[in-house]
Design a protein around this motif. Structure first.
Motif, PDB file in Angstrom:
ATOM      1  N   GLY A   1       0.835  -1.007   0.054  1.00  0.00           N
ATOM      2  CA  GLY A   1      -0.071  -0.028   0.024  1.00  0.00           C
ATOM      3  C   GLY A   1       0.772   1.387  -0.008  1.00  0.00           C
ATOM      4  N   ARG A   2       0.266   2.452  -0.413  1.00  0.00           N
ATOM      5  CA  ARG A   2       1.071   3.706  -0.680  1.00  0.00           C
ATOM      6  C   ARG A   2       1.400   4.109   0.896  1.00  0.00           C
ATOM      7  NH1 ARG A   2      -0.528   8.993   0.485  1.00  0.00           N
ATOM      8  NH2 ARG A   2      -2.374   8.237   0.842  1.00  0.00           N
ATOM      9  N   LEU A   3       0.597   3.794   1.858  1.00  0.00           N
ATOM     10  CA  LEU A   3       1.035   4.198   3.163  1.00  0.00           C
ATOM     11  C   LEU A   3       2.497   3.468   3.747  1.00  0.00           C
ATOM     12  CD1 LEU A   3      -2.308   5.013   5.181  1.00  0.00           C
ATOM     13  CD2 LEU A   3      -0.618   6.499   4.364  1.00  0.00           C
ATOM     14  N   GLN A   4       2.400   2.225   3.167  1.00  0.00           N
ATOM     15  CA  GLN A   4       3.524   1.267   3.564  1.00  0.00           C
ATOM     16  C   GLN A   4       4.669   1.969   3.105  1.00  0.00           C
ATOM     17  OE1 GLN A   4       2.585  -2.729   2.835  1.00  0.00           O
ATOM     18  NE2 GLN A   4       2.407  -3.120   5.166  1.00  0.00           N
ATOM     19  N   LYS A   5       4.575   2.103   1.805  1.00  0.00           N
ATOM     20  CA  LYS A   5       5.787   2.682   1.050  1.00  0.00           C
ATOM     21  C   LYS A   5       6.287   3.962   1.602  1.00  0.00           C
ATOM     22  CE  LYS A   5       4.626   0.369  -3.340  1.00  0.00           C
ATOM     23  NZ  LYS A   5       4.293   0.506  -4.801  1.00  0.00           N
ATOM     24  N   VAL A   6       5.259   5.038   1.841  1.00  0.00           N
ATOM     25  CA  VAL A   6       5.762   6.034   2.456  1.00  0.00           C
ATOM     26  C   VAL A   6       6.614   5.773   3.716  1.00  0.00           C
ATOM     27  CG1 VAL A   6       4.968   8.422   3.457  1.00  0.00           C
ATOM     28  CG2 VAL A   6       4.204   7.426   1.266  1.00  0.00           C
ATOM     29  N   ALA A   7       5.880   5.145   4.445  1.00  0.00           N
ATOM     30  CA  ALA A   7       6.411   4.696   6.045  1.00  0.00           C
ATOM     31  C   ALA A   7       7.843   4.155   5.867  1.00  0.00           C
ATOM     32  CB  ALA A   7       5.614   3.852   6.567  1.00  0.00           C
TER      33      ALA A   7
END
Length: 328
Positions: A295-301
């Protein structure tokens, strides 16, 4: 209704005397009347065991198992071992369910020839009610898509309690009594892997009661590390048996590592643990950034964590992202 349509509802009971009557009453009030309610007294030291016996004396559908304390998984296994229904459901002893929950899930299984049906949930806090999803839609999944959504965790709760299962799925599956956190997710991973079809009816029919001293709201401790352990078990199994879906096992592992990193931040004793998580995420960074399963949030994190932990922590504090990342 015929014997083949009986639902065995398994309720693990341990020191929930304050909540247990409301729980049992909500099960007895089900519009699906062909029920076997198995109350498993897991060595309770309050009056929970006596309450179970009182209900069994009043309603023939209620059976009680008294056993030495072994934990929630041990209690559920004891219920599974004695269940006589064609379907199995689970309700925790301090939760309640809407009157139509099992009728709805049973109808969904029958209509779509499914092996598992699940519904949405309400989370009841002392000062608020949180509804997860609740769109009203009914979606039918083949097993692989259902398994992916279970591991992603955005639609499906990992709990056993908002679901109905054909009993055949449990032929060689029991809960791992050595796992104390996320044991439901591990069991559901095996159950979903075995199911051919899954139905998600997104109406909120299960009510989770959030207590201040429950395991789901307790402070961070060693047992919370089992979030990562369970994710590793799932990933290893998928690498061996389901290589075409193994990226979703990796996604779950990454989510568990981010969750543990965030939850452990207030505790200096876990500095080494957090450093090890960063090291592992750096090794996986390229796979995570390029992977379609993440997910996008995982990648950003992951980008923030592996670039500057100080920046990541500042972003958590400034934007109050911690709660969101617990669910990536």
């Amino acid at each position: 209704m015929s014997q083949a349509e009986r639902i065995s509802v398994i309720v693990p009971v341990y020191n929930v005397e304050q909540y247990l009557p409301a729980c049992i009453d909500s099960i007895l009030a089900q519009t699906h009347r062909e029920l076997e309610i198995i109350l498993v007294d897991d060595g309770a030291t309050d009056s929970s065991g006596e309450i179970c016996d009182q209900y069994a004396a009043k309603d023939s559908r209620v059976r009680v198992i008294h056993k030495a304390n072994g934990g929630v998984s041990s209690a559920r296994n004891a219920g599974i071992d004695t269940a006589t229904g064609a379907f199995i459901g689970f309700v925790d002893g301090d939760d309640t369910i809407e009157p139509e929950m099992y009728a709805t899930l049973y109808a969904d299984i029958q209509e779509h020839s499914a092996d598992i049906a699940l519904c949405g949930c309400k989370f009841i806090w002392h000062d608020k009610v949180e509804i997860r999803n609740g769109t009203g839609e009914c979606v039918v999944y083949e097993w692989d898509q259902g398994l992916r959504d279970l591991l992603i965790g955005e639609k499906f709760e990992p709990s056993l309690c908002n679901k109905l299962y054909r009993i055949e799925l449990f032929k060689s599956i029991r809960l791992d009594i050595n796992i104390r956190v996320n044991e439901d997710l591990l069991a559901n991973y095996y159950l979903f892997s075995r199911a051919k079809k899954i139905v998600f009816h997104d109406i909120c029919l299960y009510r989770y009661i959030r207590r201040a001293n429950s395991c789901t709201t307790s402070k961070f401790g060693e047992k919370q590390l089992e979030l990562i352990e369970v994710a590793r078990i799932i990933k290893a199994d998928m690498d061996r048996k389901l290589p075409e879906l193994c990226d979703y096992g990796t996604r779950r592992l990454v989510g568990a590592m981010i969750s543990i990193y965030n939850r452990s931040l207030p505790y200096p004793a876990y500095d080494e643990l957090r450093n090890n998580i960063i090291v592992e995420l750096k090794q996986m960074r390229r796979e995570i950034i390029s992977g379609k399963a993440f997910g996008r949030l995982q990648k950003v994190a992951v980008v923030l964590m592996t670039t500057s932990t100080a920046l990541y922590r500042a972003m958590l504090w400034l934007r109050k992202w911690q709660y969101r990342y617990r669910h990536v």
